[in-house]
Design a protein around this motif. Sequence first.
Motif, short mmCIF file in Angstrom:
data_model
loop_
_atom_site.label_atom_id
_atom_site.label_comp_id
_atom_site.label_asym_id
_atom_site.label_seq_id
_atom_site.Cartn_x
_atom_site.Cartn_y
_atom_site.Cartn_z
N ASP A 69 3.28 8.72 1.62
CA ASP A 69 2.11 8.58 0.77
C ASP A 69 2.49 9.03 -0.64
O ASP A 69 3.68 9.16 -0.95
CB ASP A 69 0.90 9.35 1.34
CG ASP A 69 1.16 10.86 1.45
OD1 ASP A 69 2.16 11.35 0.84
OD2 ASP A 69 0.38 11.55 2.12
N ALA A 70 1.50 9.34 -1.48
CA ALA A 70 1.78 9.68 -2.88
C ALA A 70 2.68 10.91 -3.00
O ALA A 70 3.50 11.02 -3.91
CB ALA A 70 0.47 9.94 -3.62
N ARG A 102 6.22 2.05 4.78
CA ARG A 102 6.50 2.41 6.18
C ARG A 102 7.95 2.05 6.51
O ARG A 102 8.39 0.93 6.29
CB ARG A 102 5.53 1.69 7.12
CG ARG A 102 5.82 1.95 8.60
CD ARG A 102 4.67 1.51 9.48
NE ARG A 102 3.52 2.40 9.31
CZ ARG A 102 2.30 2.12 9.76
NH1 ARG A 102 2.06 0.97 10.38
NH2 ARG A 102 1.32 2.98 9.59
N GLY A 104 0.84 -1.19 0.00
CA GLY A 104 0.00 0.00 0.00
C GLY A 104 0.87 1.24 0.00
O GLY A 104 1.30 1.72 -1.03
N HIS A 105 1.16 1.77 1.20
CA HIS A 105 2.15 2.85 1.27
C HIS A 105 3.37 2.31 2.01
O HIS A 105 3.26 1.31 2.72
CB HIS A 105 1.58 4.08 1.98
CG HIS A 105 1.24 3.82 3.41
ND1 HIS A 105 0.06 3.24 3.80
CD2 HIS A 105 1.95 4.05 4.54
CE1 HIS A 105 0.05 3.12 5.12
NE2 HIS A 105 1.18 3.59 5.60
N ALA A 155 4.40 11.58 4.84
CA ALA A 155 3.02 11.77 5.31
C ALA A 155 2.97 11.96 6.83
O ALA A 155 2.31 12.86 7.33
CB ALA A 155 2.17 10.58 4.90
N GLU A 156 3.68 11.08 7.56
CA GLU A 156 3.59 11.13 9.03
C GLU A 156 4.83 10.49 9.64
O GLU A 156 5.38 9.54 9.09
CB GLU A 156 2.34 10.35 9.49
CG GLU A 156 2.08 10.46 10.98
CD GLU A 156 1.01 9.50 11.51
OE1 GLU A 156 0.66 9.63 12.69
OE2 GLU A 156 0.54 8.62 10.74
N ASP A 175 5.55 1.12 -4.35
CA ASP A 175 4.27 0.93 -3.65
C ASP A 175 3.17 1.35 -4.63
O ASP A 175 3.44 1.59 -5.81
CB ASP A 175 4.22 1.70 -2.33
CG ASP A 175 4.20 3.21 -2.50
OD1 ASP A 175 4.12 3.69 -3.66
OD2 ASP A 175 4.27 3.93 -1.49
N GLU A 176 1.95 1.45 -4.16
CA GLU A 176 0.84 1.75 -5.08
C GLU A 176 0.97 3.12 -5.74
O GLU A 176 0.32 3.42 -6.74
CB GLU A 176 -0.50 1.63 -4.36
CG GLU A 176 -0.66 2.63 -3.23
CD GLU A 176 -1.95 2.41 -2.42
OE1 GLU A 176 -2.47 3.40 -1.89
OE2 GLU A 176 -2.39 1.26 -2.30
N HIS A 177 1.81 4.01 -5.15
CA HIS A 177 1.98 5.36 -5.68
C HIS A 177 3.19 5.48 -6.61
O HIS A 177 3.48 6.56 -7.10
CB HIS A 177 2.12 6.38 -4.55
CG HIS A 177 1.03 6.29 -3.53
ND1 HIS A 177 -0.29 6.53 -3.83
CD2 HIS A 177 1.06 5.96 -2.21
CE1 HIS A 177 -1.03 6.37 -2.72
NE2 HIS A 177 -0.24 6.02 -1.74
N ASP A 199 5.99 7.22 7.64
CA ASP A 199 5.07 6.80 6.58
C ASP A 199 5.15 7.73 5.37
O ASP A 199 5.17 8.95 5.52
CB ASP A 199 3.63 6.79 7.09
CG ASP A 199 3.34 5.62 8.00
OD1 ASP A 199 4.13 4.66 7.99
OD2 ASP A 199 2.33 5.65 8.74
N ARG A 256 9.75 9.27 -4.98
CA ARG A 256 10.01 9.81 -3.64
C ARG A 256 11.37 9.31 -3.15
O ARG A 256 11.88 8.30 -3.64
CB ARG A 256 8.89 9.39 -2.70
CG ARG A 256 7.56 10.07 -3.04
CD ARG A 256 6.36 9.21 -2.74
NE ARG A 256 6.36 7.99 -3.55
CZ ARG A 256 5.76 6.85 -3.21
NH1 ARG A 256 5.10 6.77 -2.07
NH2 ARG A 256 5.81 5.81 -4.01
#
Length: 385
Positions: free
Chosen positions: A256-257, A5, A2-3, A261-262, A122-124, A254, A175
């Motif tokens: 993301d796209a 980590r 997914g994303h 993200a966090e 990942d998915e992004h 984490d 990224r």
Amino acid sequence: MGHVRFLHTSDWHVGRTFHGADLLAEQAAVLGHLADLVAAEAVDVVLVSGDIYDRAVPSAEAVQVANRALARLRESGAQLVITSGNHDSAPRLGAFGDFAAAGGLHLRTAVDRIADPVLLEDEHGPVAIYGIPYLEPEPARHALGVPDAKGHNGVLTEAMRRIRTDLAGREPGTRSVVLAHAFVTGGQGTESERTIAVGGVEQVGGEVFDGVDYVALGHLHGPQTLAEHLRYSGSPLAYSFSEARQRKSVWLVDFDAGGLAEVRRHELPVPRKLAKLAGGIDWLLSADEHAELTDCYLSVTLTDSVRPVDAMRRLRERFPYAVHLEWLPENGKTTAALRYAEAVRGRSDTEIARNFLDDCRGTPPTEREEKLLRRALETAGRGES
């Protein structure tokens, strides 16, 4: 996936001792906890930013502890990206890197692999992870082909230039993560890092690392955030009493796209706490309020006006993990530091010996000790006629 980590850790210093005490069991316990965390948090990649070992040639036992920790992290489902620090031997740590990569252990210990990322999807889309090993400025500026580069700032600027160039040639939206082992301006040191100063300059500006989504720093032993994307995880254990109040931790990062993200902080268990005690030896050995410190690594300051005989042995009967001892009498007798020349001027050998004993333990020699001193000086041919 997914994303992505990440778990960011560094400065394991496997094989280090604490004031002479062996820490391998504590190190194995904390590193084992990291493997449990990887499984519980479904971490994809563990980033270790240098100083896996405490010395260039680690003991067989230290290698065993590190190997087991890496194997457990891998078994827990994460890939690993590791760089060498200033304590590691880069060639030794990276020796079987090409074979290890096939099993998900990616070692970045050589200058010529700096712009050669570990790539994940990942998915992004793609994520590029670049590892900068610790760069000793003098050899690194020649190896990097920038002989005029100045200090740490110069060689890391060139390393990052190479990384940005590689990144710019990758597909849009890639990224990025960089691992680096350095003293970045604004960071707070402790007493347990080995200095990397070159000509008095060891610090590197944070702006050197601009242009990537997350920078996993190693070298400083306290966890700290210099910017949202620029952090030290710190060491997983305290390696000096100056770290007694720190909460050792790792970062869970984490993506993301859009990149970062966090970031969450995860505090680590403390296998054996650190504490400091001060007071007279009889009180320390008898007072009830110290009972809970028997399992702690202790730094003890004795305040008796006369230096107690055999103090460490006596303290360890109650506090088996007392590892550091100093004597600071409340009457302040040790604080009058005389210069040697003034202390001996115009004095006989007997007087000098007598004063030395008095200074060292806060009480003059007894009659019996006086006799022994005189006999020793006569035997040495220094007795007074």
